[in-house]
Design an enzyme around this catalytic site. Structure first.
Site, PDB file in Angstrom:
ATOM      1  N   HIS A  79      12.416  -3.017  -0.686  1.00  0.00           N
ATOM      2  CA  HIS A  79      12.001  -3.166  -2.087  1.00  0.00           C
ATOM      3  C   HIS A  79      12.722  -4.368  -2.716  1.00  0.00           C
ATOM      4  O   HIS A  79      12.129  -5.166  -3.445  1.00  0.00           O
ATOM      5  CB  HIS A  79      12.378  -1.920  -2.892  1.00  0.00           C
ATOM      6  CG  HIS A  79      11.483  -0.730  -2.665  1.00  0.00           C
ATOM      7  ND1 HIS A  79      10.121  -0.778  -2.799  1.00  0.00           N
ATOM      8  CD2 HIS A  79      11.780   0.561  -2.323  1.00  0.00           C
ATOM      9  CE1 HIS A  79       9.605   0.428  -2.563  1.00  0.00           C
ATOM     10  NE2 HIS A  79      10.584   1.249  -2.263  1.00  0.00           N
ATOM     11  N   HIS A  95      15.248   0.799   3.516  1.00  0.00           N
ATOM     12  CA  HIS A  95      14.149   1.088   2.606  1.00  0.00           C
ATOM     13  C   HIS A  95      14.323   0.346   1.264  1.00  0.00           C
ATOM     14  O   HIS A  95      13.467  -0.444   0.869  1.00  0.00           O
ATOM     15  CB  HIS A  95      14.066   2.601   2.366  1.00  0.00           C
ATOM     16  CG  HIS A  95      12.902   3.010   1.515  1.00  0.00           C
ATOM     17  ND1 HIS A  95      11.742   3.511   2.048  1.00  0.00           N
ATOM     18  CD2 HIS A  95      12.707   2.976   0.181  1.00  0.00           C
ATOM     19  CE1 HIS A  95      10.877   3.764   1.070  1.00  0.00           C
ATOM     20  NE2 HIS A  95      11.447   3.457  -0.079  1.00  0.00           N
ATOM     21  N   GLU A  96      15.457   0.591   0.614  1.00  0.00           N
ATOM     22  CA  GLU A  96      15.671  -0.056  -0.689  1.00  0.00           C
ATOM     23  C   GLU A  96      15.815  -1.567  -0.501  1.00  0.00           C
ATOM     24  O   GLU A  96      15.401  -2.341  -1.370  1.00  0.00           O
ATOM     25  CB  GLU A  96      16.900   0.540  -1.392  1.00  0.00           C
ATOM     26  CG  GLU A  96      16.817   2.041  -1.679  1.00  0.00           C
ATOM     27  CD  GLU A  96      15.554   2.478  -2.417  1.00  0.00           C
ATOM     28  OE1 GLU A  96      15.034   1.686  -3.227  1.00  0.00           O
ATOM     29  OE2 GLU A  96      15.077   3.613  -2.167  1.00  0.00           O
ATOM     30  N   GLU A 154       5.790  -0.104  -1.760  1.00  0.00           N
ATOM     31  CA  GLU A 154       6.193   0.857  -0.729  1.00  0.00           C
ATOM     32  C   GLU A 154       5.902   0.311   0.671  1.00  0.00           C
ATOM     33  O   GLU A 154       6.583   0.661   1.634  1.00  0.00           O
ATOM     34  CB  GLU A 154       5.469   2.183  -0.989  1.00  0.00           C
ATOM     35  CG  GLU A 154       6.156   3.417  -0.471  1.00  0.00           C
ATOM     36  CD  GLU A 154       7.557   3.672  -1.030  1.00  0.00           C
ATOM     37  OE1 GLU A 154       7.957   3.083  -2.045  1.00  0.00           O
ATOM     38  OE2 GLU A 154       8.263   4.474  -0.404  1.00  0.00           O
TER      39      GLU A 154
HETATM   40 ZN    ZN Z   1      10.385   3.375  -1.921  1.00  0.00          ZN
END
Ligand code: ZN
Length: 504
Positions: A269, A265-266, A295
């Site tokens: 980003h 997830h990170e 996101e």
């Molecule tokens: Zn996020």
């Protein structure tokens, strides 16, 4: 002054503002990662000073004059410079619309509301939080008036996180999502033979988990020469420029997968932030379009890739090696089932991919009703509990596990929640196009070769920075405005197969 020298001065002033913001980001990152507890008071003052100085510097008259001159001469600028002027003017106008006295009053109300919220959640007392939220809501109406809006006053708040998004558009998207997604969840809950997940029970070695996160980030193409991963209580990504993008993560001995998914997830980003163009450095063009688009990047890597069967065909043996003797005989299919286990729950941050949007839509509906005066703050618990029953079939035993669970309202961040669900919708719509453009994608994922996917994202999403709005980006890539269909199809096909549901 020639237009060239005006532009040079403009870029220099803008660069100084960006330096101040990024210096504040370093302090904030340190606060979450390394700072000893007793440093908190001084750090709070340092951050407040830096952000006030950045605001004053950015909104002073000289900047307005430079923007006026450059806007007038827009036809003499190259497209990049014209875009930079346009985006900066947008930011400038928003920042200059709020009087300093209002900003201070809001900051005071926020910190009082935050303290009250912490206490209210601890003691399960909505009444403790209620007057503070009422105050915040009054101030948000005032804020919406300063900023201006068309239609709902909620649109003025949305604009801060998702430029150009409106209540009307969101209702069109979310009504369909709520109906089809809650129907899917209901079918899954009633499905026979849920998978046996006893093998996932901990404890799991923490060093081995951390090693796995670093390996995954490396495989994804995250550049460790331009970033690093550290530990923090809540995982997050922050950037001090495209060549210094920091990730944080956490490891739990009870959960084999949370650090791994946190890294995906990170990492999503982080790859976005590392993908901005060098020439956009020290300007607001080197930034994510919106929270929703940001996101979409994290959720694509976490869910569409990290929760796919081909991914686990590659990483099941890797995990087996990292946890010797613990995972023998566990098949990729079993990993795939475990990471996609659906369980309606009360808490948003623990929600699975299948139930997540429903948590968001519930909050969105309450926020709009509050801003539009359809319900009062005192009626939130009742509205919350009714919607939990309607969407997830759950009874809420306490406000602490219900409407008091999130920090966002104590910050006055109404309009923020919808961006989480938009991220899911954008991700699926982009991913549909990616599968068309990259027919070998799943073979690549099976080989942990993520370069083609990253290349596609760099070319189509990352390098543009803030040159487009979210709607423009999605339409340019997929030929359609944001739509709920691709995400719902993705969910219904995936979970239909996983849970053996007939008719998708
Ligand atoms: Zn996020």
């Amino acid at each position: 002054m020639t237009i060239e020298s005006t532009l040079t001065t403009f870029r220099e002033r803008l660069g100084e503002v960006m330096d101040l913001h990024q210096a504040a980001s370093v302090l904030h990152w340190d606060q979450e990662v390394f700072m000893p507890p007793k440093g908190a008071a001084a750090r709070g003052r340092q951050l407040a000073t830096l952000s006030a100085v950045a605001h004053r510097y950015f909104t002073r008259e000289e900047m307005g004059r430079l923007l006026d001159e450059l806007t007038e001469a827009a036809d003499q600028l190259d497209p990049d410079d014209a875009k930079l002027v346009e985006v900066t003017r947008y930011d400038y106008e928003r920042e200059t619309k709020l009087p300093e006295a209002f900003v201070q009053a809001f900051a005071l109300a926020q910190s009082a509301a935050y303290e009250a919220w912490v206490k209210a959640r601890e003691t399960d007392s909505f009444a403790t939080f209620q007057p503070h939220l009422e105050k915040i809501l009054d101030l948000l109406h005032e804020k919406a008036d300063y900023l201006g809006y068309e239609g709902s006053s909620y649109n003025a708040l949305l604009e801060e996180y998702e430029r150009g998004m409106t209540v009307e558009t969101l209702r069109g998207l979310f009504d369909v999502v709520a109906e089809r997604q809650s129907a899917l969840v209901e079918k899954i809950v009633n499905a026979p033979d849920p998978p046996d997940l006893a093998w996932t029970r901990g404890p799991w070695d923490e060093d081995a988990q951390w090693t796995m996160t670093l390996r995954l980030l490396q495989d994804m193409g995250y550049d460790f020469e331009a970033g690093r991963q550290d530990r923090s209580v809540h995982p997050f990504t922050t950037s001090f420029g495209a060549r210094d993008v920091r990730l944080t993560n956490r490891v739990s001995p009870d959960d084999l997968f949370s650090a791994l998914h946190g890294a995906a997830h990170e990492g999503g980003h982080g790859l976005y932030e590392q993908g901005f163009q060098e020439k956009d450095g020290r300007t607001p063009l080197a930034d994510g379009i919106s929270l929703g688009v940001h996101e979409s990047q994290s959720r694509m890597w976490e869910n569409m890739i990290g929760r796919s069967l081909p991914f686990w065909e590659h990483y099941a043996p890797v995990l087996r090696d990292l946890h010797p003797g613990r995972l023998d005989g566990i098949t990729p299919q079993q990993f795939y089932q475990a990471v996609n286990h659906v369980q309606p729950s009360l808490i948003r941050v623990e929600a699975d991919e299948c139930t997540y949007n429903l948590h968001v839509i519930l909050r969105f509906e309450i926020e709009v009703a509050l801003m539009e005066g359809e319900i009062a703050v005192a009626e939130i618990p009742e509205a919350w509990n009714a919607k939990m029953k309607q969407y997830l079939g759950l009874d809420v035993p306490s406000d602490a596990q219900g409407c008091l669970q999130d920090i966002h309202w104590s910050h006055g961040s109404l309009g923020y929640f919808p961006t989480y669900a938009l991220g899911n919708l954008y991700a699926a719509q982009l991913f549909e196009k990616i599968l068309e453009d990259l027919p070998g994608l799943w073979d690549d994922v099976r080989a942990a070769n993520f370069a083609p996917l990253l290349g596609w994202l760099r070319e189509n999403v990352h390098r543009h920075g803030r040159r487009k709005t979210a709607v423009e980006l999605i339409r340019d890539i997929t030929g359609r405005p944001p739509a709920p269909g691709p995400y719902l199809t993705y969910l219904e096909e995936k979970y239909g197969r996983l849970y053996g549901l007939s008719g998708g």
